[in-house]
Design an enzyme around this catalytic site. Sequence first.
Site, PDB file in Angstrom:
ATOM      1  N   PRO A 113      33.957  36.568  31.216  1.00 19.23           N
ATOM      2  CA  PRO A 113      35.304  36.065  31.494  1.00 19.23           C
ATOM      3  C   PRO A 113      35.896  36.676  32.752  1.00 19.23           C
ATOM      4  O   PRO A 113      35.513  37.771  33.162  1.00 19.23           O
ATOM      5  CB  PRO A 113      36.102  36.492  30.254  1.00 19.23           C
ATOM      6  CG  PRO A 113      35.401  37.716  29.766  1.00 19.23           C
ATOM      7  CD  PRO A 113      33.938  37.473  30.054  1.00 19.23           C
ATOM      8  N   ASP A 114      36.822  35.931  33.367  1.00 18.09           N
ATOM      9  CA  ASP A 114      37.528  36.490  34.512  1.00 18.09           C
ATOM     10  C   ASP A 114      38.775  37.208  34.011  1.00 18.09           C
ATOM     11  O   ASP A 114      38.953  37.401  32.812  1.00 18.09           O
ATOM     12  CB  ASP A 114      37.864  35.404  35.539  1.00 18.09           C
ATOM     13  CG  ASP A 114      38.766  34.324  34.972  1.00 18.09           C
ATOM     14  OD1 ASP A 114      39.574  34.633  34.062  1.00 18.09           O
ATOM     15  OD2 ASP A 114      38.688  33.168  35.422  1.00 18.09           O
ATOM     16  N   PHE A 115      39.641  37.590  34.944  1.00 13.99           N
ATOM     17  CA  PHE A 115      40.816  38.360  34.558  1.00 13.99           C
ATOM     18  C   PHE A 115      42.073  37.518  34.392  1.00 13.99           C
ATOM     19  O   PHE A 115      42.862  37.768  33.510  1.00 13.99           O
ATOM     20  CB  PHE A 115      41.075  39.473  35.588  1.00 13.99           C
ATOM     21  CG  PHE A 115      40.311  40.719  35.292  1.00 13.99           C
ATOM     22  CD1 PHE A 115      40.945  41.875  34.882  1.00 13.99           C
ATOM     23  CD2 PHE A 115      38.929  40.743  35.394  1.00 13.99           C
ATOM     24  CE1 PHE A 115      40.230  43.026  34.588  1.00 13.99           C
ATOM     25  CE2 PHE A 115      38.199  41.875  35.105  1.00 13.99           C
ATOM     26  CZ  PHE A 115      38.856  43.026  34.698  1.00 13.99           C
ATOM     27  N   ARG A 116      42.274  36.527  35.257  1.00 14.28           N
ATOM     28  CA  ARG A 116      43.578  35.900  35.326  1.00 14.28           C
ATOM     29  C   ARG A 116      43.685  34.471  34.796  1.00 14.28           C
ATOM     30  O   ARG A 116      44.747  33.887  34.825  1.00 14.28           O
ATOM     31  CB  ARG A 116      44.098  35.936  36.778  1.00 14.28           C
ATOM     32  CG  ARG A 116      44.432  37.333  37.242  1.00 14.28           C
ATOM     33  CD  ARG A 116      44.986  37.354  38.654  1.00 14.28           C
ATOM     34  NE  ARG A 116      45.446  38.683  39.024  1.00 14.28           N
ATOM     35  CZ  ARG A 116      44.662  39.658  39.435  1.00 14.28           C
ATOM     36  NH1 ARG A 116      43.374  39.444  39.553  1.00 14.28           N
ATOM     37  NH2 ARG A 116      45.149  40.843  39.737  1.00 14.28           N
ATOM     38  N   ASN A 187      33.277  41.833  41.978  1.00 15.14           N
ATOM     39  CA  ASN A 187      32.804  41.911  40.602  1.00 15.14           C
ATOM     40  C   ASN A 187      32.144  43.255  40.280  1.00 15.14           C
ATOM     41  O   ASN A 187      31.519  43.873  41.139  1.00 15.14           O
ATOM     42  CB  ASN A 187      31.830  40.770  40.316  1.00 15.14           C
ATOM     43  CG  ASN A 187      32.478  39.408  40.477  1.00 15.14           C
ATOM     44  OD1 ASN A 187      33.694  39.288  40.381  1.00 15.14           O
ATOM     45  ND2 ASN A 187      31.676  38.397  40.733  1.00 15.14           N
ATOM     46  N   ASP A 189      30.128  43.387  37.443  1.00 11.68           N
ATOM     47  CA  ASP A 189      29.130  43.034  36.435  1.00 11.68           C
ATOM     48  C   ASP A 189      27.695  43.308  36.875  1.00 11.68           C
ATOM     49  O   ASP A 189      26.760  43.159  36.086  1.00 11.68           O
ATOM     50  CB  ASP A 189      29.268  41.562  36.035  1.00 11.68           C
ATOM     51  CG  ASP A 189      29.237  40.605  37.230  1.00 11.68           C
ATOM     52  OD1 ASP A 189      28.466  40.871  38.174  1.00 11.68           O
ATOM     53  OD2 ASP A 189      29.991  39.613  37.220  1.00 11.68           O
ATOM     54  N   HIS A 206      34.893  46.789  44.477  1.00  8.28           N
ATOM     55  CA  HIS A 206      35.625  47.365  43.354  1.00  8.28           C
ATOM     56  C   HIS A 206      34.741  48.178  42.419  1.00  8.28           C
ATOM     57  O   HIS A 206      35.070  48.382  41.260  1.00  8.28           O
ATOM     58  CB  HIS A 206      36.361  46.262  42.594  1.00  8.28           C
ATOM     59  CG  HIS A 206      37.437  45.603  43.405  1.00  8.28           C
ATOM     60  ND1 HIS A 206      37.970  44.375  43.088  1.00  8.28           N
ATOM     61  CD2 HIS A 206      38.074  46.018  44.523  1.00  8.28           C
ATOM     62  CE1 HIS A 206      38.892  44.053  43.993  1.00  8.28           C
ATOM     63  NE2 HIS A 206      38.966  45.043  44.868  1.00  8.28           N
TER      64      HIS A 206
END
Length: 454
Positions: A113-116, A187, A189, A206
């Site tokens: 899943p993404d964040f927003r 990302n 991941d 990040h």
Amino acid sequence: MSSGNQDAKGAEGGDNSNDKKEEGSSNSQGAAGGDNSDSKAGENQNTEKKEEEKKSALFDAFAVSLGLKDEPKIESLLDTVDFNGIVKYIKDGKAKNIITMAGAGISTSAGIPDFRSPETGLYDNLQKYNLPEPTAVFSIDYFKENPEPFFMLARELWPGVFKPTTCHYFIRMLQEKGLLLRHFTQNIDTLESVAGLDPEVCVEAHGHFRTGHCIQCRAEYTQDWMKERIMKPSIPKCEAEECEGVVKPDIVFFGENLPFRFLKCMSEDFGKCDLLIIMGTSLLVQPFASLVNRTQENVPRMYINLENSCPPKLDPIMTVIFGSGFDFDGENNYRDIFWQGTCDDGCMALAEALGWGEELKTLVTTEHAKIDAANPDKCTTSAKKADCTSKEADATPKKADTTPKKTENTPKKSETPKTSDKTPPKPEAATPKATPGSQSKKTPPKKGNGNSTK
């Protein structure tokens, strides 16, 4: 979203080693015979020249805004400012130093899943952690007070046996064909690494989960060591002598500094870039979002996303200060192309148009089979959309309207959740290791002097 030095030890750790290297370099140059002073003089001249150019640009911008001067027209490098123009530009061998920028949208089809995204994004599903606000789970200040919510979330986010997507393998193909200068990703991941991207090519803006550091003494630990403790579940504590600090994975939190390598590559690469491809990011997180404005003014830029959330083109004065923004549908657009759809579909469309379609499909199928074979007892995660053989992508989509809706010339939308930035948006205290790979169960902690281990 401050990028200030709220983690003093981390900031010192990220800078001291580099300062020492620079000092050593300067001293050796001085001993060799005064080269250091010449170098400084050259740097001063370059700085003065840039300042003069900036003043001149600002003066011209004022003149354009007041109608005293026509806005300068920049010659397009593209035969046509659309999808087909980008394809021809690559086919003609004009794109030899491509930079790709990626956000969470390139991984959502892998089941991450993404964040927003509304309802499905992580920020919309953090109520159970009783946070003062959703972003607090990635705040370094909040982490120091209460690390438990982050580690509860980390158990859900921890890199598992996920399969890279068609988009990941398209980026790898650009690398293998000698066309990729650098890949900047938000990302955490590590799917770029799984897909086979060279760690020297990939810049994880990040951070990542491959290593972690004690937030007090900066002792380093491996992914396996952290995973063993986080999955117990427990909070991983430093085992260095006389230290009980919490060990945090090397992902970037709000309030931390960006990795030094990100800053270095950012300053060195974008002047060489001859094509920028942005995929699966809403470009809301700074300073990552600002990278789109660091290319030369005439360099083509292609944006692949479910919706157009890029900043619009600004007026001439604001352009000098903040960058040009995008001008997808402007009358004078000479370089910006928006392709509306999923990242997998966009990359497959490019591959098909470039004559690489079958090669990409074979690469995805072969690499996914290898992952399955290496993990016979584990359930690998890969959304149906990640299978590039599931449907044929349209090889000749036209430039889409900037509003997030389907149009006659817009490739058909997938039902993949809308993309947004997946990664915690702020800079990392210590420079993470650039080289991915398997880790041993535990690396003996190293007593730190504020420096992270490279």
